[in-house]
Write a protein that holds these residues in place. Structure first.
Motif, PDB file in Angstrom:
ATOM      1  N   LYS A 166       1.059  -1.882  -0.099  1.00  0.00           N
ATOM      2  CA  LYS A 166      -0.253  -0.311  -0.084  1.00  0.00           C
ATOM      3  C   LYS A 166       0.688   0.690  -0.047  1.00  0.00           C
ATOM      4  O   LYS A 166       0.408   2.535   0.110  1.00  0.00           O
ATOM      5  N   ASP A 167       2.068   0.797   0.073  1.00  0.00           N
ATOM      6  CA  ASP A 167       2.837   2.292   0.274  1.00  0.00           C
ATOM      7  C   ASP A 167       3.500   2.298  -0.701  1.00  0.00           C
ATOM      8  O   ASP A 167       3.939   3.728  -1.364  1.00  0.00           O
ATOM      9  N   GLY A 168       2.905   2.080  -1.930  1.00  0.00           N
ATOM     10  CA  GLY A 168       3.385   2.110  -2.836  1.00  0.00           C
ATOM     11  C   GLY A 168       4.960   1.924  -3.813  1.00  0.00           C
ATOM     12  O   GLY A 168       4.949   2.114  -4.983  1.00  0.00           O
ATOM     13  N   ALA A 169       5.130   1.940  -3.096  1.00  0.00           N
ATOM     14  CA  ALA A 169       7.429   1.273  -3.434  1.00  0.00           C
ATOM     15  C   ALA A 169       7.301   0.636  -4.759  1.00  0.00           C
ATOM     16  O   ALA A 169       7.714   1.062  -5.938  1.00  0.00           O
ATOM     17  N   LEU A 170       6.318  -0.086  -5.267  1.00  0.00           N
ATOM     18  CA  LEU A 170       6.140  -1.376  -6.241  1.00  0.00           C
ATOM     19  C   LEU A 170       6.005  -0.207  -7.871  1.00  0.00           C
ATOM     20  O   LEU A 170       6.642  -0.476  -9.166  1.00  0.00           O
ATOM     21  N   ALA A 171       5.118   0.368  -7.905  1.00  0.00           N
ATOM     22  CA  ALA A 171       4.089   1.183  -8.255  1.00  0.00           C
ATOM     23  C   ALA A 171       5.372   2.666  -8.926  1.00  0.00           C
ATOM     24  O   ALA A 171       5.112   2.478  -9.478  1.00  0.00           O
ATOM     25  N   GLU A 172       6.186   2.739  -7.754  1.00  0.00           N
ATOM     26  CA  GLU A 172       6.918   4.037  -7.976  1.00  0.00           C
ATOM     27  C   GLU A 172       8.400   3.648  -8.478  1.00  0.00           C
ATOM     28  O   GLU A 172       9.130   3.951  -9.656  1.00  0.00           O
TER      29      GLU A 172
ATOM     30  N   TYR B 261       9.701   3.443 -16.886  1.00  0.00           N
ATOM     31  CA  TYR B 261       8.817   4.094 -17.947  1.00  0.00           C
ATOM     32  C   TYR B 261       9.038   5.342 -17.825  1.00  0.00           C
ATOM     33  O   TYR B 261       7.878   5.688 -18.877  1.00  0.00           O
ATOM     34  N   GLN B 262       9.610   5.820 -17.211  1.00  0.00           N
ATOM     35  CA  GLN B 262       9.113   7.207 -17.320  1.00  0.00           C
ATOM     36  C   GLN B 262       9.119   8.493 -18.555  1.00  0.00           C
ATOM     37  O   GLN B 262       8.681   9.069 -19.069  1.00  0.00           O
ATOM     38  N   SER B 263      10.685   7.561 -19.388  1.00  0.00           N
ATOM     39  CA  SER B 263      10.731   7.736 -20.627  1.00  0.00           C
ATOM     40  C   SER B 263       9.288   7.919 -22.270  1.00  0.00           C
ATOM     41  O   SER B 263       9.795   8.427 -22.868  1.00  0.00           O
ATOM     42  N   PHE B 264       8.879   6.752 -21.465  1.00  0.00           N
ATOM     43  CA  PHE B 264       7.310   7.134 -22.076  1.00  0.00           C
ATOM     44  C   PHE B 264       6.209   8.338 -22.316  1.00  0.00           C
ATOM     45  O   PHE B 264       5.566   8.491 -23.052  1.00  0.00           O
ATOM     46  N   ASP B 265       6.330   9.109 -21.043  1.00  0.00           N
ATOM     47  CA  ASP B 265       5.889   9.825 -20.589  1.00  0.00           C
ATOM     48  C   ASP B 265       6.749  11.326 -20.910  1.00  0.00           C
ATOM     49  O   ASP B 265       5.822  13.039 -21.512  1.00  0.00           O
TER      50      ASP B 265
ATOM     51  N   LYS C 270      17.907  11.363 -33.713  1.00  0.00           N
ATOM     52  CA  LYS C 270      17.612  11.795 -31.975  1.00  0.00           C
ATOM     53  C   LYS C 270      18.446  11.090 -31.492  1.00  0.00           C
ATOM     54  O   LYS C 270      19.312  11.721 -30.903  1.00  0.00           O
ATOM     55  N   VAL C 271      19.283   9.795 -32.044  1.00  0.00           N
ATOM     56  CA  VAL C 271      19.963   9.359 -31.315  1.00  0.00           C
ATOM     57  C   VAL C 271      21.826  10.417 -32.097  1.00  0.00           C
ATOM     58  O   VAL C 271      22.112  10.666 -31.167  1.00  0.00           O
ATOM     59  N   LYS C 272      21.425  10.621 -33.290  1.00  0.00           N
ATOM     60  CA  LYS C 272      22.971  11.232 -33.292  1.00  0.00           C
ATOM     61  C   LYS C 272      22.762  13.015 -32.501  1.00  0.00           C
ATOM     62  O   LYS C 272      23.595  13.031 -31.970  1.00  0.00           O
ATOM     63  N   GLU C 273      21.408  13.553 -32.206  1.00  0.00           N
ATOM     64  CA  GLU C 273      21.920  14.585 -31.533  1.00  0.00           C
ATOM     65  C   GLU C 273      21.814  14.869 -30.013  1.00  0.00           C
ATOM     66  O   GLU C 273      22.556  15.051 -29.419  1.00  0.00           O
ATOM     67  N   TRP C 274      21.483  13.094 -29.577  1.00  0.00           N
ATOM     68  CA  TRP C 274      21.573  12.852 -28.133  1.00  0.00           C
ATOM     69  C   TRP C 274      22.707  12.340 -27.536  1.00  0.00           C
ATOM     70  O   TRP C 274      22.866  12.020 -26.609  1.00  0.00           O
ATOM     71  N   GLY C 275      22.864  11.198 -29.027  1.00  0.00           N
ATOM     72  CA  GLY C 275      24.446  10.351 -27.946  1.00  0.00           C
ATOM     73  C   GLY C 275      24.062   9.444 -27.520  1.00  0.00           C
ATOM     74  O   GLY C 275      22.668   8.939 -27.595  1.00  0.00           O
ATOM     75  N   GLU C 276      24.764   8.518 -27.388  1.00  0.00           N
ATOM     76  CA  GLU C 276      24.472   7.406 -27.043  1.00  0.00           C
ATOM     77  C   GLU C 276      24.012   7.103 -25.289  1.00  0.00           C
ATOM     78  O   GLU C 276      24.174   8.540 -24.228  1.00  0.00           O
ATOM     79  N   PRO C 277      22.472   6.770 -25.141  1.00  0.00           N
ATOM     80  CA  PRO C 277      21.997   7.137 -24.223  1.00  0.00           C
ATOM     81  C   PRO C 277      22.488   6.243 -22.983  1.00  0.00           C
ATOM     82  O   PRO C 277      23.278   4.761 -22.874  1.00  0.00           O
ATOM     83  N   LYS C 278      21.922   6.736 -21.393  1.00  0.00           N
ATOM     84  CA  LYS C 278      22.217   6.343 -20.099  1.00  0.00           C
ATOM     85  C   LYS C 278      21.239   5.335 -20.066  1.00  0.00           C
ATOM     86  O   LYS C 278      20.388   5.606 -19.626  1.00  0.00           O
ATOM     87  N   VAL C 279      21.985   4.659 -19.458  1.00  0.00           N
ATOM     88  CA  VAL C 279      20.780   3.009 -19.208  1.00  0.00           C
ATOM     89  C   VAL C 279      20.541   3.092 -17.443  1.00  0.00           C
ATOM     90  O   VAL C 279      21.770   2.578 -17.103  1.00  0.00           O
TER      91      VAL C 279
END
Length: 66
Positions: free
Chosen positions: A5-11, A17-21, A41-50
């Protein structure tokens, strides 16, 4: 340990998946981003940080809720 109920998993899921927003994330989900746009976009932003998906933490939260 963890209360579902504390929402830890939902958070964790929200953060993972915040990049989907983002604008480009919404375009990808809607099927409106083609490979030319993504390549630009890949050329513009460069390698993504995972970021860590925190798999182990998510599993602990899930198991404690069962």
């Amino acid at each position: 340990m963890f209360d579902q109920k504390d929402g830890a998993l939902a958070e964790l899921v929200r953060k993972r998946y915040q990049s989907f927003d983002t604008e480009i994330g919404a375009q990808i989900e809607a099927g409106k981003a083609d490979f030319d746009l993504l390549a630009k976009k890949v050329k513009e932003w460069g390698e993504p940080k995972v970021a860590s998906a925190k798999q182990e933490l998510a599993e602990m939260i899930f198991q404690s809720a069962m």
